[in-house]
Design an enzyme around this catalytic site. Structure first.
Site, short mmCIF file in Angstrom:
data_model
loop_
_atom_site.label_atom_id
_atom_site.label_comp_id
_atom_site.label_asym_id
_atom_site.label_seq_id
_atom_site.Cartn_x
_atom_site.Cartn_y
_atom_site.Cartn_z
N HIS A 1 1.01 -0.93 -0.13
CA HIS A 1 0.17 0.10 -0.11
C HIS A 1 0.55 1.50 -0.77
O HIS A 1 1.93 1.32 0.63
CB HIS A 1 -0.74 0.07 1.46
CG HIS A 1 -2.12 0.59 1.15
ND1 HIS A 1 -2.16 1.98 1.49
CD2 HIS A 1 -2.71 1.17 1.15
CE1 HIS A 1 -3.32 2.68 1.14
NE2 HIS A 1 -3.87 1.98 0.98
N ARG B 1 -5.96 10.17 -0.53
CA ARG B 1 -5.56 10.74 -2.25
C ARG B 1 -7.15 10.67 -2.72
O ARG B 1 -7.21 11.64 -3.53
CB ARG B 1 -4.51 9.52 -2.91
CG ARG B 1 -3.43 10.09 -2.47
CD ARG B 1 -2.82 8.66 -2.78
NE ARG B 1 -2.58 6.79 -2.00
CZ ARG B 1 -3.05 6.46 -2.65
NH1 ARG B 1 -2.77 5.93 -3.84
NH2 ARG B 1 -2.93 5.06 -1.81
#
Ligand SMILES: Cc1cc2nc3c(=O)[nH]c(=O)nc-3n(C[C@H](O)[C@H](O)[C@H](O)COP(=O)(O)OP(=O)(O)OC[C@H]3O[C@@H](n4cnc5c(N)ncnc54)[C@H](O)[C@@H]3O)c2cc1C
Lengths: 250, 660
Positions: free
Chosen positions: B257, B273
């Site tokens: 990740h 994000r």
């Protein structure tokens, strides 16, 4: 922007005074054992206890799962105050750190207690689930709408992680084994707020309109102060108490 | 000999296991769930960002449907996924969200009217439709064409797990907590349950079952730096592996990740994000658009993680005394948004970094996150080689993620798999194949073998330290089986792990008690984890191509001609020090979406010889079916509806696709 990840390391030697006992071992007596560790930068109790187990005493029992303050496994009494060990930084503590298992729960060993059994019992008693799950909800259909603010307010109460800190900090829970604790009362408040649950105040009164429920609370509010998720326990309990008192009279 | 009989034994009390259990219970079967911890503490609780399902309620989700979700997932998988399973999944995901809504999950809801969001670093005004007001909202996540990720603030997994956990209680499903499955009971062709150790008393009990389901979650802890909980040790995979019969699929497919906080590896969600957060380097420069002009920060995770490491290698990492890292900047989202939609992130930043993410940037670096591989099953969740053994959730490889899973597709998978596999298990139990005719000698023998294993650890006088072996394994995996892989590194990893495995056969304990003994637990788990780690490392060494999260610097191209196949690992003999690898080809000629470019990442790949033929065929089929609606076009390409359990067939309604 100039930032550092953690502040400079300190060179403190920490002394951990840990309450130890294995109730299944006839030879075990409750006692405090002391372990010394050099403090490291960014050290949490998760890191410290791991190091103690690895280097000093492989038999030390404690529980961690997510180590990120999310799962509620690592509640313990830290210098007299219930809290989550994984997100307690040693730099916020004095050099002498006393660790004890959460009271009010069955002791498994050392710092490990059986919150799971307690919470399941509470859930079964208070029926902490949406009741009207009509099995014929058509899953192919658009979901029922809900006011966005209401959804947020339900989530606010749904954030409880069942860590048990509130129960450990509760005067009533220590005296009354069957007291449902702030955790239980908060759940009732949560379901009472949720229009998907058809239960009425009278139904909730059946569950918590007694001394094991909302009338057992002595409003000392230890629960509110220690809740690691900062749930609004004080207002919820007060609100529920008024509502249940009204229901009882009515 | 203590034996517990049950129709269905579910090993694992996370989202997948609990939903399987509820499904089988509703069909009238006796179900017992085992869990290392109270089920609501399972790692599913840590999922923050959300769950993908093509509801298409928000403005940016308009036009979304199963077809778009299907395409995103297959591209995300780099064509490694079983496309029929992906179809079953995308079709059931909206039903799963709606079931959870009925069970009380407080999904964040759409508010009609204007709102300002951050897209590509800029504030943008979106107008939500009046018809959508109050319906489940979606946010943006990486690798998706539409905003599809349903969420509960950033506590999605928690809210889901508590709702499902409470439903399990409502259905009277017993969960045996602090019980660990140590071995499966089987006769080489059928599984009969498991030998289980009580982690409090040390007692061993045989659980005999018609059907056994592994739902033990991921294996992240074979790595040193991981977002996974400390109990995600891949033991379920090891249980299957140690039968010598069941296979593990694609274990080399490991996801990293992009935003583990540095250095602890604790996750901050992709929602950061998705909601508009940016990645910056030591100079504060936003570097992702330089590498991925189209998807930028929101390319798939494998791509973003690689770009981050590449950027660090070029010397642009921020330096700290724990090493180098990059920055995640969510300050531009504003305090209100952070305190409302990213509150777990805020708590994590405060507790573990001592910063306020509304004011300061978050130090991040990619960390191991997800195990795409797992117990290989067919589309019903049943092992293809050991009858009566099922698997669901992160522990399984039925294979909807291929070589890279999309954010939000995993918690969705857990509940979808739970719904489907729960039904298939009930079908199995109701069929003659589900009859339980178990020789007690098998139970007795299985118990004896495990007792002996434990005794030899406790009393055998071994000299190796389990903790030290485990730490060496984790270091090796992080150093050599990470984001960028090479033949030389992988060879070193495999031989290093083999040596550790041999040494693990000589583990000795300092603490010899059989009750709550954490050292004993580390000892037997380390032996199992090493086998799982060896499956990952040898699978990665053998796979001389790059696909999804598996990236070989010495073989940087995806090679469909040579490698459009799934790795299957078995552990033939307990004395072996390596798994036996075999391969299962993927059939391009039955694919709805033949291999191509993902729309992000490298464009350079070797075609499979069938790809052009199938692409032409698909094109022709599309043209022929063009008169019909999208469902008939799809049915012409790759029928799948007949594969779903009857209870979960049927169209999904949307605002733009109303049902009569
Ligand atoms: C930090 C983090 C954030 C994430 N966020 C998201 C997200 O936003 N969206 C998304 O889609 N996915 C997310 N994921 C992934 C997703 O959360 C997991 O893949 C998923 O929840 C796994 O669920 P599961 O039911 O398969 O396993 P788990 O929830 O891990 O449960 C495993 C269960 O198995 C039990 N168990 C294990 N071994 C044994 C044994 N030997 N005997 C008995 N019991 C055993 C455990 O006690 C536990 O109950 C995230 C993952 C992480 C690490």
């Amino acid at each position: 922007m100039n930032q550092t990840t953690t502040e400079p390391g300190s060179t403190r030697t920490l002394r951990f005074h840990v309450l130890r006992h294995d109730p299944r071992d006839a030879a075990s007596v409750p006692r405090t054992e002391t372990f010394e560790l050099e403090e490291a930068a960014g050290m949490t109790l998760f890191i410290a206890l791991g190091e103690i187990r690895e280097r000093l005493d492989p038999s030390l029992a404690f529980d961690f799962v997510c180590r990120a303050g999310i799962c509620g496994s690592c509640g313990m009494v830290i210098n007299g105050r219930p809290g989550l060990a994984c997100r307690t930084l040693t730099r916020d503590l004095p050099t002498d750190i006393t660790l004890a298992p959460l009271p009010a729960f069955e002791l498994i060993a050392d710092l490990s207690v059986d919150t799971g059994k307690w919470m399941r019992g509470m859930s079964e008693r208070l029926e902490t689930w949406i009741h009207e799950v009509s099995p014929d909800v058509d899953l192919g259909r658009i979901e029922a709408p809900m006011d966005p603010d209401l959804a947020d307010r339900i989530y606010e109460l749904d954030r409880c992680i069942e860590c048990g800190c509130c129960v450990a900090a509760c005067g009533t829970a220590r005296m009354r084994k069957d007291f449902v604790g702030a955790v239980g009362l908060n759940k009732i408040a949560r379901f009472a707020l949720d229009p998907r649950d058809p239960r009425k105040d009278e139904d909730y009164y059946e569950l918590v309109g007694n001394d094991e429920g909302v009338f057992g609370c002595m409003t000392l509010l230890g629960c509110h102060d220690v809740c690691p998720k900062n749930l609004p326990l004080q207002t919820q309990i007060a609100f529920l108490r008024r509502r249940m008192a009204r229901t009882g009279v009515g | 000999m203590k034996v517990v009989y049950t129709d269905v034994l579910v090993i694992g009390g996370g989202l997948a296991g609990l939903r399987v259990a509820i499904g089988a219970r509703r069909r009238g079967h006796d179900v017992t769930v085992l869990s290392l911890v109270p089920p609501k503490r399972s790692h599913s609780a840590a999922a923050q960002g959300g769950m993908q399902a093509s509801l298409g309620n928000v403005a940016k989700g308009q036009g979304d449907n199963e077809d778009v979700h299907f395409e995103d997932t297959v591209k995300g998988s780099d064509w490694g996924a079983d496309q029929r399973v992906v179809r079953m999944f995308v079709d059931t995901a909206p039903k799963a969200v709606r079931e959870l809504a009925a069970w009380g999950v407080p999904w964040s809801r759409v508010r009609e009217g204007d709102r300002t969001v951050i897209i590509n670093g800029q504030p943008v005004t979106l107008t939500e439709r009046a018809e959508a007001h109050g319906l489940v909202a979606q946010r943006d996540f990486g690798g998706t064409k539409k905003w599809r990720t349903c969420y509960v603030s950033d506590g999605t997994g928690h809210a889901m797990l508590f709702a499902v956990g409470d439903q399990a209680i409502a259905h009277g499903v017993p969960v045996h907590e602090r019980k660990e499955a140590l071995a499966l009971i089987h006769d080489g062709s059928r599984c009969y349950g498991a030998v289980v150790r009580d982690l409090v008393t040390g007692e061993l009990v045989a659980y005999a079952a018609r059907a056994t389901c592994i739902a033990t979650g991921g294996a992240g802890r074979v790595y040193r730096v991981t977002t996974n909980a400390v109990i995600c040790e891949g033991i379920g995979s090891a249980l299957a592996l140690e039968t010598g019969v069941a296979t593990l699929g694609n274990m080399e497919a490991v996801q990293f990740h992009p935003t583990g906080i540095f250095p602890a590896g604790i996750l901050v969600t992709e929602g950061c994000r998705g909601d508009g957060g940016l990645l910056r380097d030591a100079n504060g420069h936003r570097f992702m658009p330089d590498y991925e002009p189209e998807k930028k920060e929101l390319a798939s995770r494998d791509v973003v993680s690689r770009r981050m490491e590449e950027h660090i290698r070029k010397g642009h990492g921020a330096k700290s005394r724990f090493g180098e890292h990059l920055w995640l900047d969510i300050t531009l989202l504003g305090r209100k948004h952070i305190e409302h939609n990213l509150r777990e992130v805020k708590e994590i930043c405060q507790s573990f970094l001592g910063i306020d993410p509304a004011e300061q940037w978050i130090a991040v670096r990619p960390a191991q996150h997800y195990t795409m591989g797992g117990v290989r099953t067919d589309h019903t969740g049943q092992s293809t080689t050991l009858r009566g053994l099922f698997a669901a959730g992160e522990a399984a490889c039925w294979d909807m993620h291929g070589f890279n899973r999309l954010g939000g597709n995993s918690v969705a998978e857990t509940v979808v798999a739970g719904m489907l596999v729960g039904e298939f298990i009930a079908d199995f139990c109701e069929s003659p194949a589900g009859d339980l005719d178990i020789p007690t000698v098998l139970l007795r023998e299985a118990l004896r073998v495990e007792r002996d294993r434990l005794d030899s650890l406790l009393q055998g006088g071994g000299t190796e330290s389990a903790d030290a072996l485990k730490a060496s394994m984790q270091q090796l995996m992080t150093d050599r089986v990470g984001i960028f892989r090479t033949g030389a590194d992988l060879e070193a990893a495999v031989s290093g792990l083999q040596e550790l495995l041999l040494r693990s056969r000589n583990i000795g304990l300092r603490h010899r008690k059989d009750g709550p003994n954490p050292e004993l637990v580390t000892a037997y788990r380390t032996q199992k984890m090493l086998k799982v780690a060896l499956c990952i490392a040898s699978g990665a060494l053998a796979r001389t191509e790059s696909r999804g999260a598996h990236f070989r610097e010495d073989y940087p191209r995806r090679d469909d001609a040579g490698w459009l196949r799934r790795t299957l690992a078995t552990w033939r003999d307990p004395a072996d020090t390596l798994p036996t690898l075999a391969y299962e080809p993927l059939d391009v000629m039955t694919m709805e979406l033949p291999p191509g470019w993902r729309g992000y990442g490298a464009r350079d790949y070797v075609d499979h010889p069938d790809t052009a033929r199938r692409a032409a065929e698909v094109q022709a089929l599309r043209e022929r079916a063009a008169q019909g609606d999208r469902h008939s076009v799809q049915a012409a390409l790759m029928p799948y509806e007949h594969l779903l359990p009857a209870a979960f067939r049927g169209r999904n309604e949307r605002i733009d696709e109303r049902q009569a």
